[in-house]
Design an enzyme around this catalytic site. Structure first.
Site, PDB file in Angstrom:
ATOM      1  CG  HIS A 188      -2.037  -0.935   1.123  1.00 21.42           C
ATOM      2  ND1 HIS A 188      -2.150  -2.054   1.900  1.00 21.42           N
ATOM      3  CD2 HIS A 188      -3.091  -0.948   0.284  1.00 21.42           C
ATOM      4  CE1 HIS A 188      -3.226  -2.718   1.556  1.00 21.42           C
ATOM      5  NE2 HIS A 188      -3.820  -2.071   0.578  1.00 21.42           N
ATOM      6  NE  ARG A 293       0.859  -6.711 -21.662  1.00 18.68           N
ATOM      7  CZ  ARG A 293       1.015  -5.471 -22.141  1.00 18.68           C
ATOM      8  NH1 ARG A 293       0.894  -4.431 -21.342  1.00 18.68           N
ATOM      9  NH2 ARG A 293       1.288  -5.274 -23.414  1.00 18.68           N
ATOM     10  NE  ARG A 329      -3.315 -10.130 -22.361  1.00 13.88           N
ATOM     11  CZ  ARG A 329      -2.187  -9.660 -22.871  1.00 13.88           C
ATOM     12  NH1 ARG A 329      -2.179  -9.137 -24.090  1.00 13.88           N
ATOM     13  NH2 ARG A 329      -1.072  -9.683 -22.170  1.00 13.88           N
ATOM     14  CD  GLU A 427      -2.657 -10.880 -29.050  1.00 14.72           C
ATOM     15  OE1 GLU A 427      -1.711 -10.151 -28.728  1.00 14.72           O
ATOM     16  OE2 GLU A 427      -3.246 -11.609 -28.241  1.00 14.72           O
ATOM     17  CG  ASN A 450       3.058  -4.857 -28.218  1.00 13.85           C
ATOM     18  OD1 ASN A 450       3.146  -3.770 -28.768  1.00 13.85           O
ATOM     19  ND2 ASN A 450       2.723  -4.986 -26.953  1.00 13.85           N
ATOM     20  CG  ASP A 451       1.843 -11.024 -29.655  1.00 13.53           C
ATOM     21  OD1 ASP A 451       3.025 -11.397 -29.802  1.00 13.53           O
ATOM     22  OD2 ASP A 451       1.224 -11.124 -28.585  1.00 13.53           O
ATOM     23  NE  ARG A 461       6.035  -9.067 -27.984  1.00 14.48           N
ATOM     24  CZ  ARG A 461       4.851  -8.932 -27.394  1.00 14.48           C
ATOM     25  NH1 ARG A 461       3.762  -9.482 -27.904  1.00 14.48           N
ATOM     26  NH2 ARG A 461       4.720  -8.205 -26.318  1.00 14.48           N
ATOM     27  CB  CYS A 498      -4.385  -2.625 -25.770  1.00 17.48           C
ATOM     28  SG  CYS A 498      -4.329  -4.324 -26.317  1.00 17.48           S
TER      29      CYS A 498
HETATM   30  C1  PEP Z   1       0.143  -6.986 -27.967  1.00 13.66           C
HETATM   31  O1  PEP Z   1       0.501  -8.077 -28.415  1.00 13.66           O
HETATM   32  O2  PEP Z   1       0.183  -5.919 -28.609  1.00 13.66           O
HETATM   33  C2  PEP Z   1      -0.343  -6.891 -26.579  1.00 13.66           C
HETATM   34  C3  PEP Z   1      -0.907  -5.805 -26.123  1.00 13.66           C
HETATM   35  O3  PEP Z   1      -0.166  -7.963 -25.769  1.00 13.66           O
HETATM   36  P1  PEP Z   1       1.241  -8.417 -25.172  1.00 13.66           P
HETATM   37  O4  PEP Z   1       2.243  -7.341 -25.441  1.00 13.66           O
HETATM   38  O5  PEP Z   1       1.007  -8.663 -23.734  1.00 13.66           O
HETATM   39  O6  PEP Z   1       1.516  -9.669 -25.927  1.00 13.66           O
HETATM   40 MG    MG Z   2      -0.036  -9.922 -27.456  1.00  8.41          MG
END
Ligand code: PEP
Ligand code: MG
Length: 553
Positions: A188, A293, A329, A427, A450-451, A461, A498
Site C-alpha cells: 500500500h 494483463r 484480458r 493480434e 506488438n504481436d 519480437r 492496446c
Molecule cells: C500486444 O501483443 O500488442 C499486446 C498488447 O499484448 P502483449 O504485449 O502482452 O503480448
Molecule cells: Mg499480445
C-alpha cells in the site's frame, strides 16, 4: 560518491539531503497500578481516538489519492473492531493484570506474526497493517507520537520501512522522495507513493550514516547516488528541471477531454499488469483500464492463483476505477511469459506455440477459475473481458461457452454478477482477415500491435538482431489495423489499440483518421497522448498519409 541500487516505484528524480527516520522505541512497560477494568477502559478510549484519527486520515487520503487508495484507512478502523483482537487484549488484561499498552503491543505482535506465517500472500501483507494499527493504539495510550517526521527543509526520507499511515501523513511539500530497505512494489505504501507522484526506491541496503548527506534518487535507473559528484549533480538537476517543466505542463491536461481541434473524441485508457499500478492510472487521469494483463498474477505466484486470490485482485482494481471501464484480458501465458508450475514443454517456436487461449481452452479448470473471479468482480464496477491470441470464430465460441457455464454456476450459487462486455484481442493476421465474422461474436476488438507486428512481419519480437527491420510502421501492419477498424465498425464493434503502437505520437493522427475508438497506453503515456490528440486538426491536410486498405473481404 556511493551508488546503491533498489527497485524503483516511480520514474522520476529527487535531489536533496537524506533524513534517516527511526521509529519510536516500541518497548512499553507492563506494570500498572490500575485494575483490569480500568485498563480496559483506557484501551477502549484509545481505540476510539485512533479510529477518529483514522477517519480523518481516510478523508485526507480520499482527497489526495482517491477512494481505492484511501480504503486502507477504513480497513485499519475495522481491525480495531475485530472481536478476536479485542477479546485477546481483554483476556490478557484480566489474566495477567498488565498495562493496556503492554497488552495492545503484545497482542498486536502476536496477530501480526500469525498473519505473516499464512500461506496466502494477501494475508501475509496484512501483517504490516496489524503492526501499524497496534503501534498507533500504543502511541495513543502512552501519549507518544512519532512526531512530525519531516523538519522544515525538504528531504529524501530513508527508512527501514514506512507504513501507509506514516506515508499519507507525510507533508508532501517536504518530501522529495523516499528510500526504504523493505517494502514491495505492491505494498500500500508503494501505491500511495505512486499516486502521490513521489520518486521512491525500495529494497535498498540503507545505512544510518547517510543521515544529512546529499543524494540523488534516480528512479529511471533504479538507483541512488549518495554524495554525488558536482558533475553528476548538475546533470541530474538539469534532467529534473526538464521533467518538472514537462510534468507541470501535462498536469494542466487532467480533466480535459481527449478531443482534437475539430471535435473528434477518442477514449484514452491505461495498460496495467497488477493491482499496484492502479494508482498510476488514477494519477494520470486515464478514462479506464484498456488492458489488464492478468498473466502477471500468475507470473508472480509460485502456484496457480486460486479463484479467491484472483477475485480479491480484480475486485480491488474494479473498485479503484469507481465505475470506469476495466478490460481484463484472460491469461496470456506461454511464449516469453513462462511460469514453471505450468510445466509447459520446450517448443521450437514458442511464440507460435501452446499459449494464451490455446492453453485456456485445453485447461478449462484454470480458465474457469479465472473467468469466475472476473465475473464476480464485475458486480463492483464496469468490467469487460477479452480473449488473447484468437485465430478463429470457433475459438471465440468455445471461450464464450465456458464463460456462459461459469455465469450459470455463479448465478445458481447466488453470486452477484454485473453486465460484462465481451471482446477479443486482434493480434494475429488470421483474426484481421476474419474480422467481419469475429465482430459478429463480440462487442469490441483490441488491437495487440506488438504481436500483430511480429506475426505480420514474421519477426520474432524477442530477437534484438532484427530490430532494424522490425518496423511497426510497416504499411502491412497499418493496413491490418485499418482493415480491423473498418470491419469492427461495420458490425457495431468498437475498436481500440492496446499494443505499444497506441502511444506512438507519430501515428496518433493516422489512427484517429482511421476512426479508432480507444487508445490504451502505459499510465505515464496518457497525458502526453492527450496533449498530442488536442493538438490535431483532422480538417487540415493530413500530416501523415493513411495507408490504403484492401476493400476485398
Ligand atoms: C500486444 O501483443 O500488442 C499486446 C498488447 O499484448 P502483449 O504485449 O502482452 O503480448
Ligand atoms: Mg499480445
Amino acid at each position: 560518491m556511493l551508488v546503491v541500487n533498489g527497485k524503483s516505484i516511480l520514474n522520476g528524480i529527487a535531489i536533496g539531503p537524506l533524513l534517516v527516520y527511526h521509529k519510536a522505541d516500541a518497548a512499553v512497560s507492563s506494570a500498572t497500578a490500575l485494575t483490569p477494568q480500568e485498563e480496559w477502559t483506557r484501551f477502549e478510549d484509545a481505540c476510539e481516538k485512533v479510529k477518529e484519527h483514522l477517519a480523518d486520515l481516510y478523508e485526507k487520503a480520499l482527497e489526495d489519492v482517491g477512494e481505492e487508495n484511501a480504503a486502507i484507512f477504513e480497513i485499519h478502523q475495522m481491525m480495531l473492531e475485530d472481536e478476536d483482537y479485542l477479546d485477546a487484549v481483554k483476556d490478557m488484561l484480566e489474566t495477567q493484570g498488565t498495562s493496556a499498552e503492554y497488552a495492545a503491543s503484545t497482542v498486536g505482535d502476536q496477530f501480526s506474526a500469525s498473519f505473516a506465517a499464512m500461506d496466502d500472500a494477501y494475508m501475509q501483507a496484512r501483517a504490516a497493517d496489524v503492526r501499524d494499527v497496534s503501534h498507533q493504539v500504543v502511541n495513543m495510550l502512552t501519549g507518544r507520537t512519532d512526531g512530525t517526521l519531516l523538519g522544515d527543509r525538504p528531504v529524501i526520507l530513508v527508512a527501514d520501512d514506512l507504513t501507509p499511515s506514516e506515508t499519507i501523513q507525510l507533508d508532501k511539500s517536504k518530501l522529495l522522495g523516499f528510500i526504504t530497505r523493505h517494502g514491495s512494489s505492491n505494498s500500500h505504501t508503494a501505491i500511495l507513493a505512486r499516486t502521490m507522484n513521489i520518486p521512491a526506491l525500495v529494497g535498498v541496503d540503507i545505512d544510518e550514516s547517510w543521515d544529512g548527506q546529499m543524494a540523488v534518487l534516480d528512479g529511471y535507473h533504479h538507483c541512488a547516488h549518495i554524495n554525488p559528484t558536482p558533475d553528476l549533480l548538475s546533470s541530474m538537476e538539469e534532467k529534473r528541471k526538464q521533467d518538472l517543466e514537462d510534468q507541470a505542463a501535462l498536469q494542466k491536461l487532467k480533466g480535459l477531454a481527449n478531443v482534437t481541434l475539430n471535435g473528434t473524441e477518442v477514449n484514452v485508457y491505461a495498460n496495467i499488469g497488477n493491482v499496484g499500478d492502479v494508482g498510476l492510472v488514477v494519477q494520470n487521469d486515464a478514462g479506464g483500464i484498456g488492458l489488464f494483463r492478468s498473466e502477471f498474477i500468475y507470473l508472480e505466484a509460485d502456484d496457480y492463483p486460486t479463484e479467491e486470490q484472483q477475485f480479491i485482485i480484480y475486485k480491488r482494481v474494479v473498485q479503484a476505477m469507481a465505475g470506469k471501464k476495466v478490460v481484463f484480458r484472460t491469461l496470456d501465458i506461454g511464449a516469453d511469459k513462462q511460469a514453471a508450475y505450468f510445466h509447459l514443454d520446450d517448443e521450437a517456436n514458442p511464440a507460435m506455440g501452446y499459449r494464451a487461449i490455446r492453453i485456456c481452452l485445453t485447461r478449462k479448470d484454470i480458465f474457469k477459475q479465472q473467468l469466475r473471479a472476473m465475473l464476480r468482480a464485475s458486480a463492483f464496477g464496469t468490467v469487460s473481458i477479452m480473449f488473447p491470441m484468437i485465430i478463429s470464430v470457433q475459438e471465440v465460441r468455445e471461450a464464450k461457452h465456458v464463460l456462459a457455464e461459469c455465469r450459470e454456476e455463479l448465478v445458481s450459487e447466488g453470486e452477484a454478477i454485473g453486465e460484462v462486455e465481451l471482446g477479443i484481442m486482434v493480434e494475429t493476421p488470421a483474426a484481421v482477415m476474419m474480422a467481419d465474422e469475429l465482430a459478429e461474436e463480440v462487442s469490441f476488438f483490441s488491437l495487440g500491435t506488438n504481436d500483430l507486428t511480429q506475426y505480420t512481419l514474421a519477426i520474432d519480437r524477442q530477437n534484438s538482431k532484427l530490430d532494424a527491420i522490425n518496423d511497426p510502421h510497416h504499411p502491412a501492419v497499418l493496413r491490418m489495423i485499418r482493415h480491423t477498424i473498418e470491419a469492427g465498425h461495420r458490425h457495431n464493434c468498437w475498436v481500440g489499440i492496446c499494443g505499444e503502437l497506441g502511444a506512438d505520437p507519430t501515428l496518433t493522427e493516422t489512427f484517429l483518421r482511421m476512426g479508432v475508438d480507444e487508445l490504451s497506453v502505459s499510465p505515464a503515456s496518457v497525458l502526453p497522448l492527450r496533449r498530442r490528440i488536442r493538438s490535431l486538426d483532422l480538417n487540415q491536410e493530413p500530416e501523415t498519409q493513411v495507408p490504403a486498405c484492401d476493400p476485398c473481404k
